[in-house]
Design an enzyme around this catalytic site. Structure first.
Site, short mmCIF file in Angstrom:
data_model
loop_
_atom_site.label_atom_id
_atom_site.label_comp_id
_atom_site.label_asym_id
_atom_site.label_seq_id
_atom_site.Cartn_x
_atom_site.Cartn_y
_atom_site.Cartn_z
CG ASP A 45 34.08 50.24 42.74
OD1 ASP A 45 34.32 49.16 42.17
OD2 ASP A 45 34.20 51.35 42.18
CB SER A 46 32.29 44.76 42.19
OG SER A 46 33.25 44.20 43.06
CG ASP A 84 37.89 49.45 44.31
OD1 ASP A 84 38.93 49.96 43.88
OD2 ASP A 84 37.09 48.81 43.60
CE LYS A 114 40.44 47.84 42.06
NZ LYS A 114 39.60 48.80 41.30
CD GLU A 116 37.21 52.16 38.60
OE1 GLU A 116 36.71 52.92 37.75
OE2 GLU A 116 36.60 51.20 39.11
CD GLU A 183 37.06 45.88 34.90
OE1 GLU A 183 37.48 46.48 35.91
OE2 GLU A 183 35.86 45.55 34.76
O1 KIV Z 1 35.40 46.43 42.18
C1 KIV Z 1 35.93 45.43 41.68
O2 KIV Z 1 35.47 44.30 41.85
C2 KIV Z 1 37.10 45.62 40.85
C3 KIV Z 1 37.69 44.43 40.18
C4 KIV Z 1 36.83 43.99 39.07
C5 KIV Z 1 39.08 44.67 39.75
O3 KIV Z 1 37.56 46.71 40.70
#
Ligand code: KIV
Length: 291
Positions: A45-46, A84, A114, A116, A183
């Site tokens: 989600d970055s 994500d 993934k 969180e 992280e």
């Molecule tokens: O969204 C992302 O890039 C991440 C990584 C930093 C693990 O969750």
């Protein structure tokens, strides 16, 4: 060609050869990361920050994630593609998590998701695993909860918060997550968690003793101009190189030096001769080149 990576093959790497994970957001980044040997491509989600220009990760939608997951899945031939789950696409409970993850898998083509969080997301993890969707956990600094954590800062530096992160990671591993991202936690804590967990740990700002490492594609290549966390190592400065190249292009266009002879197509003169506009030879419109 190396064997296709799956959640199971990644899990089996616990304590063995280090797992290499990179984020990827589109077809070219997926191709580049895979060619470089990445085992896992995370459509993180970055995306919100490094590709879409948002100040944090909160505003990216499932729809946008699906769009980018599709492109990364098209580019990945061997790596495991993980999508994500974005902010507020799973927190409401297992049903919402299944709907969101289902879209990333069915439409986006990812083979794992993934999310969180720790013990509070176990019902979601259980539901996803029961539906056959492999899950990667993510504890420590969880950017979707930035407001509650009080900003981008190292987590787990005191006994109470370190114990909470350890308990969360253990719970996720015991629930069946195939890997857990750590992280921004002290290296010593990451080392202990890695020793305790059955699932491999993948660190970002968590020291060298994790079972694998992940970095953001744009950070590794030096493209992203925003926040520069101290745990990031930039292996190139493609942002600067790219700007130089684009500036050279703009200058050459303005100077009439691009396109040059190598970039033009030719045709036989005779085919130009007969072209007319309102009965007038089209060539007569040509201005003589300035002396
Ligand atoms: O969204 C992302 O890039 C991440 C990584 C930093 C693990 O969750």
């Amino acid at each position: 060609m190396k064997q296709r990576q799956t959640a199971r093959s990644v899990s089996a790497r616990k304590g063995g050869e280090k797992i290499v994970m990179l984020t990827a957001y589109d077809y070219p980044s997926a191709r580049m990361a895979e060619d470089a040997g990445a085992d896992i491509l995370l459509v993180g989600d970055s995306l919100a920050m490094v590709v879409l220009g948002h100040p944090d990760t909160l505003s990216v939608t499932v729809e946008e994630m699906v769009h980018h997951c599709k492109a990364v899945s098209r580019g990945a031939q061997r790596a495991l593609v993980v999508g994500d789950l974005p902010f507020l696409s799973y927190e409401a409970g297992p049903t919402q998590a299944l709907e969101s993850a289902g879209r990333l898998v069915k439409e986006g083509g990812v083979r794992a998701v993934k999310l969180e969080g720790g013990r509070e997301v176990l019902p979601q993890v259980d539901a996803l695993l029961a539906a056959g969707i492999p899950v990667m956990g993510h504890v420590g600094l969880t950017p979707q909860r930035l407001a509650r954590l009080g900003g981008f800062r190292v987590q787990g530096r005191d006994a109470a918060t370190a114990q909470a992160i350890l308990d969360d990671a253990v719970a996720l591993s015991r629930a069946g997550c195939f890997a857990v991202v750590l992280e921004c936690v002290p290296a010593a804590l990451a080392r202990v968690i890695t020793a305790v967990l059955e699932a491999p740990t993948i660190g970002i700002g968590a020291g060298p003793q994790c079972d694998g490492q992940v970095l953001v594609f744009h950070d590794v290549l030096g493209i992203h101009e925003g926040i520069r966390p101290s745990f990031v190592k930039r292996y190139a400065e493609l942002g600067a190189t790219g700007r130089e190249a684009l500036t050279a292009y703009a200058a050459e266009v303005r100077q009439g030096r691009f396109p040059g002879p190598e970039q033009v197509f030719s045709m036989e003169e005779q085919h130009l001769e007969g072209l007319t506009v309102d009965g007038r030879p089209a060539r007569s419109y040509l201005r003589e080149p300035a002396a």
